[in-house]
Design a protein around this motif. Structure first.
Motif, PDB file in Angstrom:
ATOM      1  N   GLU A   1       0.833  -1.203   0.000  1.00  0.00           N
ATOM      2  CA  GLU A   1       0.000   0.000   0.000  1.00  0.00           C
ATOM      3  C   GLU A   1       0.871   1.257   0.000  1.00  0.00           C
ATOM      4  O   GLU A   1       0.569   2.233  -0.693  1.00  0.00           O
ATOM      5  N   ALA A   2       1.960   1.218   0.770  1.00  0.00           N
ATOM      6  CA  ALA A   2       2.863   2.375   0.806  1.00  0.00           C
ATOM      7  C   ALA A   2       3.514   2.573  -0.568  1.00  0.00           C
ATOM      8  O   ALA A   2       3.621   3.708  -1.063  1.00  0.00           O
ATOM      9  N   ARG A   3       3.961   1.487  -1.154  1.00  0.00           N
ATOM     10  CA  ARG A   3       4.566   1.593  -2.495  1.00  0.00           C
ATOM     11  C   ARG A   3       3.542   2.073  -3.517  1.00  0.00           C
ATOM     12  O   ARG A   3       3.847   2.889  -4.387  1.00  0.00           O
ATOM     13  N   LEU A   4       2.332   1.557  -3.425  1.00  0.00           N
ATOM     14  CA  LEU A   4       1.271   1.960  -4.325  1.00  0.00           C
ATOM     15  C   LEU A   4       0.963   3.449  -4.143  1.00  0.00           C
ATOM     16  O   LEU A   4       0.805   4.185  -5.127  1.00  0.00           O
ATOM     17  N   ALA A   5       0.916   3.901  -2.899  1.00  0.00           N
ATOM     18  CA  ALA A   5       0.654   5.317  -2.639  1.00  0.00           C
ATOM     19  C   ALA A   5       1.778   6.184  -3.197  1.00  0.00           C
ATOM     20  O   ALA A   5       1.524   7.231  -3.815  1.00  0.00           O
ATOM     21  N   ARG A   6       3.048   5.747  -2.965  1.00  0.00           N
ATOM     22  CA  ARG A   6       4.184   6.485  -3.522  1.00  0.00           C
ATOM     23  C   ARG A   6       4.135   6.488  -5.053  1.00  0.00           C
ATOM     24  O   ARG A   6       4.397   7.500  -5.688  1.00  0.00           O
ATOM     25  N   ALA A   7       3.811   5.345  -5.637  1.00  0.00           N
ATOM     26  CA  ALA A   7       3.725   5.250  -7.097  1.00  0.00           C
ATOM     27  C   ALA A   7       2.625   6.176  -7.627  1.00  0.00           C
ATOM     28  O   ALA A   7       2.803   6.856  -8.645  1.00  0.00           O
ATOM     29  N   GLU A   8       1.467   6.206  -6.910  1.00  0.00           N
ATOM     30  CA  GLU A   8       0.386   7.096  -7.330  1.00  0.00           C
ATOM     31  C   GLU A   8       0.814   8.564  -7.205  1.00  0.00           C
ATOM     32  O   GLU A   8       0.512   9.386  -8.072  1.00  0.00           O
ATOM     33  N   GLN A   9       1.522   8.894  -6.117  1.00  0.00           N
ATOM     34  CA  GLN A   9       2.017  10.264  -5.937  1.00  0.00           C
ATOM     35  C   GLN A   9       3.027  10.623  -7.028  1.00  0.00           C
ATOM     36  O   GLN A   9       2.976  11.713  -7.606  1.00  0.00           O
ATOM     37  N   GLU A  10       3.956   9.702  -7.309  1.00  0.00           N
ATOM     38  CA  GLU A  10       4.946   9.949  -8.348  1.00  0.00           C
ATOM     39  C   GLU A  10       4.266  10.089  -9.711  1.00  0.00           C
ATOM     40  O   GLU A  10       4.612  10.971 -10.512  1.00  0.00           O
ATOM     41  N   ALA A  11       3.272   9.222  -9.963  1.00  0.00           N
ATOM     42  CA  ALA A  11       2.541   9.297 -11.234  1.00  0.00           C
ATOM     43  C   ALA A  11       1.802  10.630 -11.330  1.00  0.00           C
ATOM     44  O   ALA A  11       1.799  11.279 -12.390  1.00  0.00           O
TER      45      ALA A  11
END
Length: 175
Positions: free
Chosen positions: A29-39
């Protein structure tokens, strides 16, 4: 040492497995959130760059259009000036031809003999009494002495008259 029974092993590892699974979910979830933020950040940056590129292209297009319009206007003004000058030159040349035809026509009039006599006297005043005076093919006279020549032909006299009147003639085609 005794090995625990298979049911006991499940029970013993269950908290470890549950903890690992929770940690993996939390990490995912943390990686997904970071990926969404980066995207989202990359998408915002791409949109900003696209707006900047469009704005720059619009400004460049306007500048190019302005340059092209200015160049077109300059060419149109030059063409207009060229045509105006050509029309003026044609009008002046037409006036010149008309004047030459009219002065040549003087040869057929009753007063030409006295005009020719006056031109011959004028040539002798300019060059002296020893001047050799001859009839010009277009009418009028040409006089010579060694080293000097006077052209009092009718066409030359008409040319000189038009040259003296150039300012007045110019007013014929100027606004």
């Amino acid at each position: 040492m005794t090995t625990p029974a298979p049911d006991q092993t499940k029970d013993v590892l269950h908290p470890v497995r549950a903890g690992l699974l929770r940690a993996a979910h939390a990490d995912a979830e943390a990686r997904l959130a970071r990926a969404e933020q980066e995207a989202a950040a990359l998408l915002a940056q791409a949109r900003a760059e696209a707006r900047a590129i469009l704005d720059d292209a619009r400004r460049q297009g306007e500048a190019d259009g302005s340059d092209a319009a200015r160049d077109l206007l300059v060419r149109a003004r030059r063409e207009t000036r060229s045509r105006t000058l050509a029309a003026r030159r044609a009008a002046y040349e037409g006036l010149h031809r008309e004047a030459a035809e009219r002065v040549r026509a003087l040869r057929g009039t009753d007063g030409y003999a006295s005009l020719r006599q006056w031109l011959e006297q004028r040539a002798r005043i300019l060059l002296g009494p020893a001047a050799e005076v001859s009839e010009h093919a277009d009418g009028g006279v040409v006089a010579r002495v060694p080293g000097r020549r006077v052209d009092l032909s009718l066409t030359t006299l008409a040319d000189r008259a038009l040259d003296r009147m150039r300012g007045e003639v110019r007013s014929l085609w100027e606004p």
